[in-house]
Scaffold this motif. Sequence first.
Motif, short mmCIF file in Angstrom:
data_model
loop_
_atom_site.label_atom_id
_atom_site.label_comp_id
_atom_site.label_asym_id
_atom_site.label_seq_id
_atom_site.Cartn_x
_atom_site.Cartn_y
_atom_site.Cartn_z
N MET A 208 -23.98 87.83 87.11
CA MET A 208 -23.62 87.31 85.64
C MET A 208 -22.81 85.96 85.68
O MET A 208 -23.15 85.22 84.71
N PHE A 209 -22.24 85.90 86.87
CA PHE A 209 -21.68 84.43 86.84
C PHE A 209 -22.60 83.23 86.75
O PHE A 209 -22.34 82.25 86.11
N THR A 210 -23.89 83.52 87.09
CA THR A 210 -24.99 82.48 86.81
C THR A 210 -25.32 82.25 85.41
O THR A 210 -25.22 81.09 84.91
N ILE A 211 -25.19 83.44 84.82
CA ILE A 211 -25.59 83.11 83.34
C ILE A 211 -24.37 82.75 82.68
O ILE A 211 -24.58 81.74 81.69
N ILE A 212 -23.29 82.90 83.22
CA ILE A 212 -22.04 82.12 82.47
C ILE A 212 -21.89 80.54 82.98
O ILE A 212 -21.73 79.66 81.84
N ASP A 213 -22.31 80.30 84.21
CA ASP A 213 -22.32 79.04 84.36
C ASP A 213 -23.27 78.09 83.91
O ASP A 213 -23.46 76.80 83.63
N THR A 214 -24.49 78.72 83.71
CA THR A 214 -25.77 77.94 83.14
C THR A 214 -26.01 78.01 81.70
O THR A 214 -26.72 77.03 81.09
N GLU B 274 -32.07 106.73 79.35
CA GLU B 274 -33.51 106.84 78.54
C GLU B 274 -33.47 106.02 77.09
O GLU B 274 -34.63 105.97 76.58
N TYR B 275 -32.38 105.32 77.02
CA TYR B 275 -32.78 104.18 75.99
C TYR B 275 -32.54 102.68 76.37
O TYR B 275 -32.18 101.79 75.67
N GLY B 276 -32.73 102.57 77.80
CA GLY B 276 -32.68 101.30 78.22
C GLY B 276 -31.32 100.90 79.00
O GLY B 276 -31.24 99.54 79.35
N GLY B 277 -30.26 101.91 78.94
CA GLY B 277 -29.25 101.54 79.64
C GLY B 277 -29.12 101.76 80.94
O GLY B 277 -30.11 102.04 81.75
N LEU B 278 -27.95 101.34 81.85
CA LEU B 278 -27.82 101.60 83.17
C LEU B 278 -27.39 102.73 83.41
O LEU B 278 -27.33 103.44 84.52
N GLY B 279 -26.61 103.49 82.56
CA GLY B 279 -26.13 104.77 82.60
C GLY B 279 -24.78 104.86 83.78
O GLY B 279 -24.71 106.21 84.23
N LEU B 280 -24.32 103.63 83.92
CA LEU B 280 -22.98 103.78 84.79
C LEU B 280 -21.89 104.06 84.05
O LEU B 280 -21.73 104.12 82.77
N ASP B 281 -20.78 104.23 84.77
CA ASP B 281 -19.38 104.73 84.42
C ASP B 281 -18.67 103.62 83.95
O ASP B 281 -18.78 102.31 84.03
N PHE B 282 -17.35 103.67 83.32
CA PHE B 282 -16.62 102.75 82.39
C PHE B 282 -16.32 101.67 83.48
O PHE B 282 -15.91 100.67 82.99
N SER B 283 -16.06 102.04 84.78
CA SER B 283 -15.46 101.09 85.45
C SER B 283 -16.25 99.98 85.67
O SER B 283 -15.98 98.70 86.01
N TYR B 284 -17.68 100.18 85.52
CA TYR B 284 -18.54 98.93 85.68
C TYR B 284 -18.42 98.10 84.40
O TYR B 284 -18.71 96.80 84.47
N GLU C 286 -15.73 89.65 84.19
CA GLU C 286 -16.49 88.42 84.76
C GLU C 286 -16.57 87.62 83.37
O GLU C 286 -16.61 86.34 83.45
N LEU C 287 -16.47 88.47 82.08
CA LEU C 287 -16.68 87.62 80.78
C LEU C 287 -15.35 86.72 80.69
O LEU C 287 -15.47 85.73 79.90
N GLY C 288 -14.37 87.13 81.34
CA GLY C 288 -13.17 86.26 81.42
C GLY C 288 -13.35 84.78 81.93
O GLY C 288 -12.54 83.92 81.58
#
Length: 180
Positions: free
Chosen positions: A1-7, A44-54, A61-63
Amino acid sequence: MFTIIDTEINPHVDEWEKAKSFPAHKLFKKLGDAGFLGVTKPTEYGGLGLDFSYSMAVAEELGNINCGAIPMAIGVQTDMATPALARFGSDELKKNYLVPTISGDKVVCLGVSEPSAGSDVANIKTTAVRKGDDLIINGSKMWISNGAQADYCCLLANTNKGPSHTSKSLIVVPMDLPGY
């Protein structure tokens, strides 16, 4: 994600601040393609299905974004307007709204705050009443992050005369409906 933020974000923040707008559809599509708009959403709807810690790792990172408005807009998309849709929405609503929101093809806003209630959900006045096959919504909303660019709104309305904390429903409202 850092690359998206920087570029894709930080080099444009000053320009977007001056314009009082940012290209939500373009930016959210890039974030969706990278998987950042559906971290905790069902696979099943395109998400990653990870827990809230992610989600917390993404929020941290958005910070690194050089303004507050862009992380807020992303947070509305990922953690304010879509959790109830992902958990309680019908399969049809999820396919038509959640899937394109996770992929970044749609921008969503959350319509809760009102002129006389702010974000005091118990005191909102907006109503939604069935009339035949239609749902007639009457009321006013204010201070809606992403509202100027959203494709649809998850709108909070009173749908019955029950106690104020149990009489509410979140309703998916396309922003191109007449009278909206």
